[in-house]
Design an enzyme around this catalytic site. Structure first.
Site, mmCIF file in Angstrom:
data_model
loop_
_atom_site.group_PDB
_atom_site.id
_atom_site.type_symbol
_atom_site.label_atom_id
_atom_site.label_comp_id
_atom_site.label_asym_id
_atom_site.label_seq_id
_atom_site.Cartn_x
_atom_site.Cartn_y
_atom_site.Cartn_z
ATOM 1 N N GLY A 88 1.014 -0.815 -0.210
ATOM 2 C CA GLY A 88 -0.104 0.245 0.272
ATOM 3 C C GLY A 88 0.812 1.104 -0.016
ATOM 4 O O GLY A 88 1.469 2.110 -0.561
ATOM 5 N N SER A 138 6.674 -4.636 -1.777
ATOM 6 C CA SER A 138 6.052 -3.204 -2.127
ATOM 7 C C SER A 138 6.499 -1.731 -1.662
ATOM 8 O O SER A 138 7.342 -1.823 -1.098
ATOM 9 C CB SER A 138 5.078 -2.802 -2.878
ATOM 10 O OG SER A 138 4.358 -2.032 -3.483
ATOM 11 N N TRP A 139 5.368 -1.819 -0.784
ATOM 12 C CA TRP A 139 5.596 -0.333 -0.020
ATOM 13 C C TRP A 139 5.829 -1.196 1.876
ATOM 14 O O TRP A 139 6.899 -0.918 2.510
ATOM 15 C CB TRP A 139 4.102 0.307 0.673
ATOM 16 C CG TRP A 139 4.018 0.600 2.087
ATOM 17 C CD1 TRP A 139 3.405 -0.141 3.099
ATOM 18 C CD2 TRP A 139 4.616 1.893 2.746
ATOM 19 N NE1 TRP A 139 3.534 0.272 4.394
ATOM 20 C CE2 TRP A 139 4.355 2.009 4.072
ATOM 21 C CE3 TRP A 139 5.728 2.561 2.120
ATOM 22 C CZ2 TRP A 139 5.075 2.416 4.780
ATOM 23 C CZ3 TRP A 139 5.874 3.706 2.920
ATOM 24 C CH2 TRP A 139 5.404 3.393 4.654
ATOM 25 N N ASP A 148 8.078 -4.909 -14.303
ATOM 26 C CA ASP A 148 7.225 -4.116 -12.439
ATOM 27 C C ASP A 148 6.494 -3.169 -13.877
ATOM 28 O O ASP A 148 7.558 -2.043 -13.373
ATOM 29 C CB ASP A 148 7.857 -4.098 -11.739
ATOM 30 C CG ASP A 148 7.083 -4.179 -10.930
ATOM 31 O OD1 ASP A 148 6.241 -2.836 -10.295
ATOM 32 O OD2 ASP A 148 7.305 -4.041 -9.533
ATOM 33 N N HIS A 189 4.581 -6.701 -10.926
ATOM 34 C CA HIS A 189 4.465 -6.852 -9.500
ATOM 35 C C HIS A 189 4.001 -7.329 -8.412
ATOM 36 O O HIS A 189 4.535 -7.661 -7.199
ATOM 37 C CB HIS A 189 4.076 -5.319 -9.405
ATOM 38 C CG HIS A 189 4.112 -4.683 -8.379
ATOM 39 N ND1 HIS A 189 4.775 -4.225 -7.788
ATOM 40 C CD2 HIS A 189 2.640 -3.992 -7.452
ATOM 41 C CE1 HIS A 189 4.752 -3.481 -6.649
ATOM 42 N NE2 HIS A 189 3.721 -3.835 -6.297
#
Length: 425
Positions: free
Chosen positions: A139, A206-207, A362, A390
């Site tokens: 996120g 990711s985050w 990605d 991703h």
């Protein structure tokens, strides 16, 4: 035949790190389409200190300042190189499981009050007496899912999942007050202490990779190892790429609905324009912006469109937290004091055994960030998945994430066995 090019890298002949760069080729769709990879029988340029091992599932890697691994996920790759052609210093790793583990249920869960405003949901699954690992979701605002447990061997790992502030089951939902990177790092520590865990492995994509890097740099003594995926360093160029038109060149069809919600006179900064709407006093304006923001990311997260993922953009509750919290962090540049903060502090975690898994295509978190991290931190292993985008749920990425956890498991088991042997002696 698939073509695979290898970039020449100047290497110091007297410098050897425990690091590797792996290029994971595409999975052949049938036996007739199996790729092959050929090299001359003896490819051992002494000036560079490189040798190339048989690029198949045995996972051999090459010593040098940056070790280079070529691995075929399907086992369909061939080489004329023989074991006798390899440098004596080359190491061979055992082959690890690459399949997701079966679904399991938590053996305990609860809510932890971390501030006067926020309460976070947490759960534990797997082995209550196992090696602890904490999963940091993406996120920010994405929350956890039951499928997140499947990356870990439940017989070995004590698997801890939690929803970050405002996300998932944590309350209050989609709240931006007292919601910063530093608040989340504080929450991770409070959860670790609440569960009475001295130290743990950290897993984030990711985050989640951003948060894992920030957490480990602040608390390196609490981290036993890391597995990172889809690297996001939250630099301005990464935000601009995805939200200000760069990625639109690849996904113009997905970009236009995202773009068209914003009037032309506000398109100088889509992040700011969406921030205005996601914080509107009108709930319907918030929902409309949240759906558009979330749909843009869901439609670009896989190499091939994933309908289940795209449907998340239609869920108002999920979208509101996802979009509001993401935008809040991006407007504030992750609350970091400088653009290159995470790269500038790599020395604090250089000693931590880490594997980086990155999809070549990605679009959300382009490979430039994983590459920049790899150059700053050559001691970490970089696994490049040639046929992936991703999402952690893409087959090639999921396989390497499981294998990375298996590698750390193998190392920890070996370390414990050596300790036990020394005690007996």
């Amino acid at each position: 035949m698939m073509r695979l090019s290898i970039l020449g890298i100047a290497l110091s002949s007297n410098s050897y790190y425990c690091a590797s760069l792996s290029v994971i080729p595409p999975i052949p769709t049938s036996s007739s389409s199996s790729s092959s990879l050929s090299f001359s029988k003896k490819f051992t340029p002494s000036a560079s200190g490189l040798s190339l091992s048989n690029p198949n599932l045995t996972g051999k890697f090459v010593t040098g300042k940056r070790n280079l691994v070529l691995r075929g996920q399907s086992g369909g790759f061939e080489s004329e190189l023989k074991p006798g052609d390899l440098m004596e210093s080359e190491k061979e790793f055992p082959e690890f499981n690459r399949n997701l583990y079966p679904s399991i249920e938590p053996y305990s869960s609860g809510f932890l009050k971390v501030s006067d405003i926020h309460t976070i949901y947490w759960e534990q699954s797997g082995n209550p007496n196992g090696d602890p690992v904490v999963f940091l979701h993406g996120g920010p605002g994405g929350g956890t899912a039951p499928s997140n447990r499947k990356f870990f061997d439940p017989d070995f790992y004590r698997i801890i999942l939690f929803d970050q502030r405002g996300a998932g089951k944590s309350t209050p939902h989609a709240c931006l007050v007292e919601n910063t990177t530093w608040d989340l790092i504080s929450d991770i520590e409070k959860l670790r202490e609440h569960l009475e865990i001295p130290e743990w492995q950290v897993f984030g994509g990711s985050w989640g990779s951003t948060l894992a890097l920030a957490y480990s740099q602040l608390h390196p003594d609490k981290v036993t190892g890391m597995v990172l995926r889809g690297i996001f360093l939250l630099r301005k160029k990464e935000i601009d790429w995805f939200y200000e038109g760069g990625a639109a060149s690849i996904f113009p069809d997905a970009w236009e609905p995202f773009r068209d919600l914003i009037p032309e006179n506000e398109r100088g900064s889509f992040v700011d324009a969406y921030g205005k709407r996601l914080n509107s006093d009108d709930r319907e304006v918030q929902y409309a912006a949240a759906r558009a923001w979330t749909m843009w990311e869901m439609m670009t997260a896989h190499l091939f469109p994933n309908n289940d993922n795209i449907k998340k953009g239609e869920d108002d509750k999920f979208s509101l937290a996802f979009a509001r919290i993401e935008n809040h962090y991006f407007v504030n540049r992750g609350f970091f004091p400088s653009d290159g903060f995470l790269l500038d502090n790599i020395d604090k975690i250089r000693h931590i055994k880490t594997t980086i898994v990155q999809g070549r295509y990605d679009v959300c978190c382009p490979m430039m960030s994983a590459w920049d991290l790899h150059k700053a931190w050559p001691e970490a292993d970089l696994k490049v998945i040639q046929d992936a985008g991703h999402s952690a749920n893409e087959p090639g990425i999921a396989a390497e994430l499981v294998a990375a956890n298996e590698n750390l498991k193998h190392m920890k088991k070996g370390g414990q066995e050596n300790k036990d042997k020394n005690i007996r002696e």
